[in-house]
Design an enzyme around this catalytic site. Structure first.
Site, PDB file in Angstrom:
ATOM      1  N   ASP A  61       0.773  -1.162  -0.002  1.00 38.45           N
ATOM      2  CA  ASP A  61      -0.068  -0.100  -0.163  1.00 38.45           C
ATOM      3  C   ASP A  61       0.699   1.196   0.197  1.00 38.45           C
ATOM      4  OD1 ASP A  61      -2.612   1.236   0.350  1.00 38.45           O
ATOM      5  OD2 ASP A  61      -1.948   1.910   2.167  1.00 38.45           O
ATOM      6  N   THR A  94      -3.079   5.608  -4.475  1.00 32.47           N
ATOM      7  CA  THR A  94      -1.779   6.512  -3.878  1.00 32.47           C
ATOM      8  C   THR A  94      -0.443   6.137  -4.711  1.00 32.47           C
ATOM      9  OG1 THR A  94      -1.751   4.535  -2.204  1.00 32.47           O
ATOM     10  CG2 THR A  94      -2.886   6.562  -1.754  1.00 32.47           C
ATOM     11  N   THR A  95      -0.394   5.001  -4.969  1.00 36.19           N
ATOM     12  CA  THR A  95       0.945   4.712  -5.567  1.00 36.19           C
ATOM     13  C   THR A  95       1.032   5.187  -7.096  1.00 36.19           C
ATOM     14  OG1 THR A  95       1.141   2.592  -4.432  1.00 36.19           O
ATOM     15  CG2 THR A  95       2.445   2.760  -6.429  1.00 36.19           C
ATOM     16  N   ASP A 386      -9.160   0.566   1.253  1.00 37.63           N
ATOM     17  CA  ASP A 386      -9.089   1.207   0.024  1.00 37.63           C
ATOM     18  C   ASP A 386     -10.297   0.840  -0.919  1.00 37.63           C
ATOM     19  OD1 ASP A 386      -6.489   1.858   0.372  1.00 37.63           O
ATOM     20  OD2 ASP A 386      -5.570   0.362  -0.721  1.00 37.63           O
TER      21      ASP A 386
END
Length: 552
Positions: A61, A94-95, A386
């Protein structure tokens, strides 16, 4: 005298200017992006983080990795903020946001070497980002809030590549049911979904409870284990004799006086229990303590009492049962009571908990996550967070796009066409932005062990032919229609990633002077010493590199 240099900075200060400053900031941003890049996609790898105390986190994550790494470099920290913003706004992607930000800086580096001014780059990037978000709207698909199939596909997509993937169909169904249960007409507050992590069993044993689970036990063994069709009271206070706010001394000269004193205390506690019983409560949740004598009287009345209940649990209990929290027993009336079809103390994985279930139109639910070890269940919890975020976002916006790198390729083609209409050197920045977006499908291919060039060529050909949903299947290496495969992401995941990545990249590119204040310390309002902004920047970057080295 007129030619003597004027020194205005402390001897301990470090200053980096011009291209050196830009290069340093770009390298810092790229380093952060590279540290999480291999975690992207269904075949992304995990990272292990070990802190100074020996605590271990295994995850892929993005925001968890970046927030746990000790990053002190101010430019690198701005890229971390991109992930944190993405997490707060959407809950997923997010990545992707960090990888895009890093690639925007990488593309800008080449243009800076060609003497393209940073302000020109910033303007071009802003124009490209605006055009990209408009183009995303054109390829977005409308989703009805009752379309459970697509909602479950969205939830499952968010779990792909994470520790929860082995049971993602079950978990996706639970997530959608949970979000739909707490959804109001105006918005969806996922805070009303309590996630209870229970070590033991397998992920497939996870379940959704339409109600609230309180991680407490009833205060007395003499109280019932179970209450059916229960009236529920919530008291924001104590069931104890209040102490005076001033120190007082009472001199007792006669044993009868002491007896009288104790009897009066006991009578007060009995009166408290009687008031709860008279209001009609079968169960009472108290956020403070409950005196032993009060426990005795409540047990005599057959009332289940639970003490030291967290305020977050109280809020969920109130929402689930319809009870109105009161500040004290004196304020409790029958109108303040809520209802639950079942309140029971049950054992789960060796621990006793209070289950409040069978509530009318449950507006607060509990998701019980099971897993074989603590590390496994922590990663499942992150995947669930998520998924809850993307389903909530979809219900709020009603728009999704295909996944698998499809939107990035479509935007890249759209921006290259748009670049022809942009005058001046900004055109080069728009083209660089288009190239930067292709980092997502390229990274998906690399992480899956595929040839990124072949994958990009095939994807471009599909999109040139009008297949806007064509994306990369990381398992087979083929380009397929992501809509038919059921791989969807909320529109806001993509727009937020592009907007926040662009803003961070533009901010870093516009910096041409970095002043680190060395070991100077500035006293704050409390008289404590604090490092000024940017202090120890050089060492901070070294620390980040060391931290990443230990992590990889």
């Amino acid at each position: 005298m007129g030619n003597q240099p004027l020194i205005v900075l402390s001897e301990d200060s470090q200053r980096t200017s011009g291209k050196d400053a830009q290069s340093m900031n770009v390298q810092a941003g790229k380093a952060v992006a590279e540290s999480v890049r291999t975690t992207l996609g269904p075949k992304g790898m995990d990272k292990m983080l070990v802190d100074s105390s020996g605590n271990v986190i295994v995850t892929n994550d993005g925001v968890t990795l970046l927030s746990e790494m000790e990053i002190d470099h101010p430019a690198a920290d701005m890229i971390v903020e991109v992930a944190e913003t993405q997490e707060d706004e959407v809950g997923d992607g997010t990545t992707s946001a960090v990888v895009i930000a890093g690639e925007l800086l990488s593309q800008a580096e080449d243009l800076l070497d060609q003497d393209i001014h940073a302000t020109t780059l910033a303007q071009g990037y802003r124009q490209a980002a605006e055009e990209a978000t408009d183009a995303l709207e054109d390829v977005a698909i409308d989703v009805d809030e009752d379309d459970e199939e697509i909602l479950q596909q969205i939830a499952a997509t968010a779990m792909t590549g994470k520790g929860a993937e082995s049971a993602r169909d079950l978990l996706a169904e639970l997530v959608v049911d949970a979000v739909q249960s707490v959804a109001d007409e105006d918005d969806v507050d996922t805070d009303n979904i309590k996630v209870e992590k229970v070590v033991g069993g397998s992920i497939e044993n996870s379940e959704l409870v339409e109600g609230v689970i309180v991680d407490k036990e009833r205060v007395s063994e003499n109280m019932p284990y179970f209450a059916e069709d229960a009236s529920v009271a919530i008291i924001d206070g104590d069931l104890e004799i209040k102490e005076t706010e001033i120190d007082a001394e009472v001199n007792v000269t006669d044993p009868d006086q002491l007896e009288q004193f104790l009897e009066q205390e006991e009578a007060q506690l009995q009166e408290m229990a009687q008031k709860i019983a008279d209001a009609g409560a079968d169960v009472v949740f108290v956020d403070g303590g409950i005196d032993d004598m009060a426990q005795h009287y409540l047990a005599q009345e057959g009332i289940i009492a639970v003490r030291r209940v967290k305020s977050s649990d109280q809020s969920q209990l109130a929402r689930a049962t319809g009870a109105t929290p009161v500040t004290g027993v004196d304020d409790l009336t029958e109108d303040d009571l809520g209802f639950a079809g079942s309140v029971a103390q049950k054992e789960i994985a060796g621990d006793q908990r209070i289950f409040v279930e069978d509530v009318d139109d449950a507006k607060a639910v509990t998701l019980i996550l099971r897993g074989g070890t603590e590390h496994v269940i922590d990663e499942v919890d992150r995947a669930i967070e998520d998924s809850l975020g993307v389903v909530r976002t979809t219900l709020e916006d009603g728009k999704v796009v295909a996944g698998g790198g499809a939107p990035e390729i479509e935007l890249s083609l759209a921006l290259r066409n748009y670049a022809d209409s942009v005058g001046g050197r900004e055109q080069l920045a728009v083209e660089a932005f288009a190239d930067a977006l292709e980092v997502i499908p390229r990274t998906l291919a690399e992480n899956a062990g595929l040839d990124p060039i072949d994958s990009l060529v095939e994807l471009r050909a599909d999109h040139d032919a009008g297949d806007t949903a064509s994306g990369l299947d990381a398992f087979t290496g083929d380009t397929i229609d992501m809509g038919e495969e059921g791989v969807y992401e909320p529109l806001r995941v993509k727009t937020q990633a592009i907007e926040s990545a662009t803003e961070a990249a533009v901010m870093l590119l516009r910096i041409d002077d970095v002043i680190a204040a060395g070991d100077l310390a500035v006293a704050d309002d409390d008289g404590d010493e604090e490092m000024p902004p940017g202090g120890g920047m050089g060492g901070g970057m070294g620390g980040m590199g060391g931290g990443m080295g230990g992590m990889m």
